[in-house]
Design an enzyme around this catalytic site. Structure first.
Site, PDB file in Angstrom:
ATOM      1  CG  HIS A  80      -5.959 -36.367  15.560  1.00  9.55           C
ATOM      2  ND1 HIS A  80      -6.487 -37.818  15.737  1.00  9.55           N
ATOM      3  CD2 HIS A  80      -6.793 -36.128  14.414  1.00  9.55           C
ATOM      4  CE1 HIS A  80      -7.701 -38.170  15.328  1.00  9.55           C
ATOM      5  NE2 HIS A  80      -7.905 -37.111  14.227  1.00  9.55           N
ATOM      6  CE  LYS A 122       5.525  -1.374  10.266  1.00  9.61           C
ATOM      7  NZ  LYS A 122       4.515  -0.729   9.493  1.00  9.61           N
ATOM      8  CD  GLU A 149      -2.166  -4.506  11.147  1.00 10.38           C
ATOM      9  OE1 GLU A 149      -0.924  -4.710  11.366  1.00 10.38           O
ATOM     10  OE2 GLU A 149      -2.787  -4.529  10.108  1.00 10.38           O
ATOM     11  N   GLY A 163      -4.871  -1.769   4.620  1.00 10.10           N
ATOM     12  CA  GLY A 163      -4.039  -2.757   4.023  1.00 10.10           C
ATOM     13  C   GLY A 163      -4.843  -4.198   4.394  1.00 10.10           C
ATOM     14  NE  ARG A 164      -6.809  -3.832  10.335  1.00 16.11           N
ATOM     15  CZ  ARG A 164      -6.131  -2.892  10.629  1.00 16.11           C
ATOM     16  NH1 ARG A 164      -4.806  -2.499  10.030  1.00 16.11           N
ATOM     17  NH2 ARG A 164      -6.653  -1.800  11.313  1.00 16.11           N
ATOM     18  CD  GLU A 197       9.128  -6.104   7.153  1.00 14.34           C
ATOM     19  OE1 GLU A 197       9.234  -5.197   6.505  1.00 14.34           O
ATOM     20  OE2 GLU A 197       8.922  -6.545   8.205  1.00 14.34           O
ATOM     21  CE  LYS A 238      -3.594   2.583   2.301  1.00 11.76           C
ATOM     22  NZ  LYS A 238      -4.268   2.819   3.524  1.00 11.76           N
TER      23      LYS A 238
END
Ligand SMILES: O=P(O)(O)OC[C@H]1O[C@](O)(CO)[C@@H](O)[C@@H]1O
Length: 517
Positions: free
Chosen positions: A379, A489, A348, A262-263, A209, A203
């Protein structure tokens, strides 16, 4: 009007019948006189949202919601002006006050303010033209797409591609998010550089990263004989100027709106890898599924609104019963990434400690979302759900139609296990000794799709987006900012820059790893 604080007190003081009592049809006398049990309870607390093709059943009957709790939550929705906030959301007004922004994700699938919808549709058309041109060979032979992004720029694409492209894929998509070079190397190993496109999804077009991974991907193309690596890059961003500056040609930039979080961006050009994998027809069906949920959420009032009802149950468990987590188990291999996707969406958005008007919150906010796939999880972690000391509300998600072509026994056993778990959690069983005792009375909800196609996936995601919003409104918080991610950050940047001292532990770690200046 009753205040929110009074309503929370009322909710805390309500009688707490067990699920077994709520289901017993002969529960009469006293306050429970008109509480429906058995099949009537199922009818009261389950409902369908119809899609273009099939639909989805939302069964909340195995939760502790009863008429009294629902009535209090409905009053809470009035006290918190839920209808007004929802109108603002769909009207394109500011609902993210700390950043002075609207939250326009619903416009991307055709719901909301007309001018914004028109703009969004034009951008999706543009993406569709590029996808179709690539499928028809406009950029030469394209077999692989390495999609580079992180957080909301990766989790949705990874989920969409994994869920929808198993039968047929126009293109082999690899989603790479981690800065750990191992992730990118793994994608390189699976791709032929001469037939690979790189999608850079960010965005902001500044995330360290993503930008570092993108540089390395270009270098990989160059080192492997691709003459114009830059010509193989598609940028997906709300910062087209940043992408141009980075070197992407304008014709290969697919922009989206700044007012899309963004999400919440899977519906925008961030969904490009999904469209590359499954084609535009399925991508449009994905948007249509979400649009059907928008319509239900926008046009239905009170607990008949299945999304709002889910939020009532969420808040009942978090705030009244003190549950600190909520688990989601998809009894469908195709939804293996759904819990990861929900973690960002819910945690978030609603992992906050102040209200939208900057006061400390008056109770716990988002629970920790976790989960996995059934039957694997049975399990591994279900022991704790059945007998542990934590009360964990569980969502089960499944599809009536199978995703596989094998012997129908596979799907039959899968579904039977899913339904058995919900029944067992609720019923429990008296044991011969304490170790063999199952307390029961443990809540679950079941989301049952007719089929897990593109429309149903869109609907499931939109349901959870609105569920997150409804939770936020009822808690009085802003779900659309995420300042909590910034401090870490900034510290990482300061470490990179050097010259600053941190606490003794961090300084020692930096020194041990050879990272101290
Ligand atoms: O798409 P971008 O700008 O690279 O951001 C990636 C992710 O980083 C975050 O800002 C959190 O650090 C998320 O909200 C977002 O989805």
């Amino acid at each position: 009007m009753t205040t929110a604080a009074e309503l929370w007190t009322r909710l805390e003081n309500l009688p707490r019948p067990t699920l077994g009592e709520l289901f017993s049809a002969d529960r009469d006398g006293g306050e429970g006189a008109d509480e429906p049990g058995g099949a009537d309870r199922v009818a009261m607390l389950s409902g369908r949202i119809e899609l273009d093709d099939g639909g989805i059943l939302f069964d909340w009957s195995k939760t502790h919601l009863d008429r009294a709790a629902i009535a209090a939550f409905e009053e809470l929705a009035v006290a918190m002006d839920f209808a007004g906030m929802r109108a603002k959301l769909f009207g394109g007004e500011v609902v993210n006050p700390t950043e002075g922004r609207a939250a326009d994700h619903a416009t991307l699938r055709g719901t909301g303010d007309e001018a914004k919808v028109e703009e969004a549709m034009a951008l999706i058309e543009r993406m569709g033209m590029l996808v179709e041109a690539i499928h028809q060979g406009a950029l030469g032979e394209v077999e692989h797409l390495i999609h580079i992004g992180i957080g909301g720029s990766a989790l949705g694409p990874a989920l969409g591609v994994d869920a929808l492209s198993r039968d047929l894929s126009y293109c082999d998509v690899h989603v790479v998010s981690n800065i750990d070079g191992v992730a990118l190397e793994q994608a390189f190993a699976a791709c032929d550089p001469a037939k690979t496109l790189i999608a850079v999804a960010s965005k902001t077009f500044t995330t360290i990263e993503t930008m570092t991974n993108a540089e390395s991907a270009l270098k990989w193309l160059h080192d492997n004989g691709v003459s114009d690596p830059g010509g193989r890059v598609i940028a997906l961003t709300a910062n087209p100027e940043g992408a141009v500056e980075w070197g992407v040609d304008e014709t290969r930039i697919l922009p989206f709106q700044e007012s899309v979080g963004g999400r919440y961006s899977i519906w925008s050009s961030i969904g490009f890898p999904i469209a590359m994998a499954v084609g535009m027809e399925d991508f449009r069906a994905f948007l249509a599924g979400a649009r059907a949920v928008d319509a239900h959420f926008r046009d239905t009032d009170g607990a008949a609104n299945l999304v709002l009802r889910a939020a009532f149950a969420d808040l009942y468990y978090t705030r009244v019963r003190g549950c600190q987590t909520r688990a989601v188990f998809a009894y469908d291999e195709r939804l293996g990434l759904f819990p990861d996707y929900l973690q960002q969406l819910e945690m978030e958005s609603n992992g906050k400690r102040v209200t939208a008007d900057m006061r400390p919150v008056d109770g716990p906010t988002a629970p920790i979302t976790w989960g996995g796939v059934g039957t694997d999880a049975q399990h591994a972690v279900f022991q704790l759900l059945h007998q542990g000391t934590h009360l964990v509300p569980v969502d089960f998600i499944a599809s009536i139609a199978p995703g596989d072509d094998l012997d129908p026994a596979h799907h039959r056993i899968l579904l039977m296990n899913c339904f058995a778990q919900g029944a067992a959690l609720m019923a429990g069983k008296a044991g011969e000794d304490p170790a063999r005792n199952y307390p029961g009375d443990r809540p679950s909800a079941t989301i049952l799709c007719d089929d897990l196609d593109a429309g149903a996936l869109g609907a499931l995601i939109a349901f959870h987006e609105h569920r997150t919003f409804a939770n936020a409104v009822l808690m009085g918080i802003n779900p659309f900012d995420q300042f909590g991610v910034e401090l870490g950050k900034a510290m990482a940047k300061a470490i990179e820059k050097g010259g600053e001292e941190f606490d003794a532990s961090t300084d020692a770690l930096l020194k041990t790893a050879g990272l101290a200046g």
